[in-house]
Write a protein that holds these residues in place. Sequence first.
Motif, PDB file in Angstrom:
ATOM      1  N   PRO A  92      -1.143   2.687  -2.086  1.00 16.65           N
ATOM      2  CA  PRO A  92      -1.989   0.728  -1.525  1.00 16.65           C
ATOM      3  C   PRO A  92      -1.436   0.010  -0.964  1.00 16.65           C
ATOM      4  O   PRO A  92      -0.177   0.056  -0.771  1.00 16.65           O
ATOM      5  N   GLY A  93      -2.803   0.063   0.292  1.00 13.32           N
ATOM      6  CA  GLY A  93      -1.858  -1.118   1.564  1.00 13.32           C
ATOM      7  C   GLY A  93      -1.641  -2.896   0.925  1.00 13.32           C
ATOM      8  O   GLY A  93      -2.008  -2.982  -0.263  1.00 13.32           O
ATOM      9  N   GLU A  94      -1.053  -3.012   2.067  1.00 10.20           N
ATOM     10  CA  GLU A  94      -1.032  -4.506   1.391  1.00 10.20           C
ATOM     11  C   GLU A  94      -1.724  -5.158   2.619  1.00 10.20           C
ATOM     12  O   GLU A  94      -1.979  -5.450   3.958  1.00 10.20           O
ATOM     13  N   LEU A  95      -2.604  -6.703   2.626  1.00 11.63           N
ATOM     14  CA  LEU A  95      -2.910  -7.430   4.097  1.00 11.63           C
ATOM     15  C   LEU A  95      -2.053  -8.530   3.922  1.00 11.63           C
ATOM     16  O   LEU A  95      -2.382  -9.195   2.597  1.00 11.63           O
ATOM     17  N   HIS A  96      -1.613  -9.329   4.750  1.00 13.72           N
ATOM     18  CA  HIS A  96      -1.585 -10.999   5.315  1.00 13.72           C
ATOM     19  C   HIS A  96      -2.071 -11.233   5.784  1.00 13.72           C
ATOM     20  O   HIS A  96      -2.268 -10.764   7.075  1.00 13.72           O
ATOM     21  N   ALA A  97      -2.765 -12.441   6.142  1.00 15.04           N
ATOM     22  CA  ALA A  97      -2.915 -13.448   6.921  1.00 15.04           C
ATOM     23  C   ALA A  97      -2.440 -14.576   7.144  1.00 15.04           C
ATOM     24  O   ALA A  97      -1.606 -15.197   6.347  1.00 15.04           O
ATOM     25  N   MET A  98      -2.580 -14.775   8.990  1.00 13.33           N
ATOM     26  CA  MET A  98      -2.423 -16.722   8.754  1.00 13.33           C
ATOM     27  C   MET A  98      -2.667 -16.585  10.202  1.00 13.33           C
ATOM     28  O   MET A  98      -3.925 -16.303  10.538  1.00 13.33           O
TER      29      MET A  98
END
Length: 444
Positions: A92-98
């Motif tokens: 599974p991938g990952e999502l980061h946000a800023m």
Amino acid sequence: MMLDSAARLDVDPLIDDPDTRIIVCCGAGGVGKTTTAAALGVRAAERGRKVVVLTIDPARRLAQSMGIDSLDNTPRRVTGIESRGGTQKAGPGELHAMMLDMKRTFDEIVEAHADAERARAILDNPFYQSLSAGFAGTQEYMAMEKLGQLRARDEWDLIVVDTPPSRSALDFLDAPGRLGSFLDGTFIKLLMAPAKVGGRAGMKFLNVGMSMMTGTLGKLLGGQFLRDVQTFVAAMDTMFGGFRTRADATYRLLQAPGTAFVVVAAPERDALREAAYFVERLAAEDMPLAGLVLNRVHGSGAARLSAERALAAAENLDEGRIVDQGAGETGSRDRTAVSPESPAEGHLPEEASEFTPEGTGSPESSGVPAVKQTAQQLTAGLLRLHAERMQVLSREQRTRDRFTALHPEVAVTEVPALAGDVHDLAGLRAIGDSLASPASPETL
């Protein structure tokens, strides 16, 4: 309604390709860049990529849709990302946000490229504080700086950038050059000269060579302001070259293989004109364009009923010339002879039947019951609303056709207009699905 003359932009191969490392969403303000960037990030992460989305002042609901109450200058992991397949072999991938903090990014540059004493002198300088908080082009330049920082860290295999909400979409590309020109300009060089000469010689140069200029500027801007600028320039002297170098490096990064620009526009004249300018600029700068996302496209499930026929039917209802489709208790009805091909002469088009409540018909000579009259008015109103929608569709189609005629090489995908704002990951997934598989006219 899909564009038949343009190639279709397929986002899944773009985000699945491990060689795609940066996607830049750009376009005029207010066309949905931020939502598009977030939707691409969610879709890429759920297809196995490790993604960071750099947003620029997202709406509160959009931040909440990613499960983050407050985004800041530090990437934060988004929870709730689900594996939905794709071509990735990894798990599974990952999502980061800023969210870009323009001033904090500027501060980080100062702290990284100056010793502690000089950094403090710069950070406390009133002119620097004004420059870092609101100088024209600073936000766009800092977005480029932050992109360069994220890419250098190499923690994510895909960076999705939402460009700043500028007056012009071209500001993102122009800002580094404008800021560099300011820092390299004659005014700054003159202010730097006394610091470089130093001591009494420097003061003599300042007093003799700049007396007229400083006197004039002192009257216009205030002597204290000018002294703040001179102090700032003296402290920043060794850093000016670094700004230009990093800007040039990030600019080359945007031109390199592995970067893809996605232009976002609404099906409106001004937005598509801005998109056309951006497409031409990207081509001139040899920057890779993936295609155009046409956002907030309207559609209708009753597109066979034209605006003209709907308006004619509404007028006939108002004037009592529609044949009664359900006889009253007496069984009488308006038996006006009409031609099926002439709705204006009294025939309700077959396609309009879905707008017509059962029993709606023409008024009887003895008077129309209030319930029937209300139903007729309602039907006429619905027909007029449909006519307005069809006129919007026609206008959008003409606008799209003009763009594709000018740029037939640009791949296009369409996203339907939504009834409300996106407020959760499910909404972002729905937009991602539309980006990958545009809806048919019947479902728009």
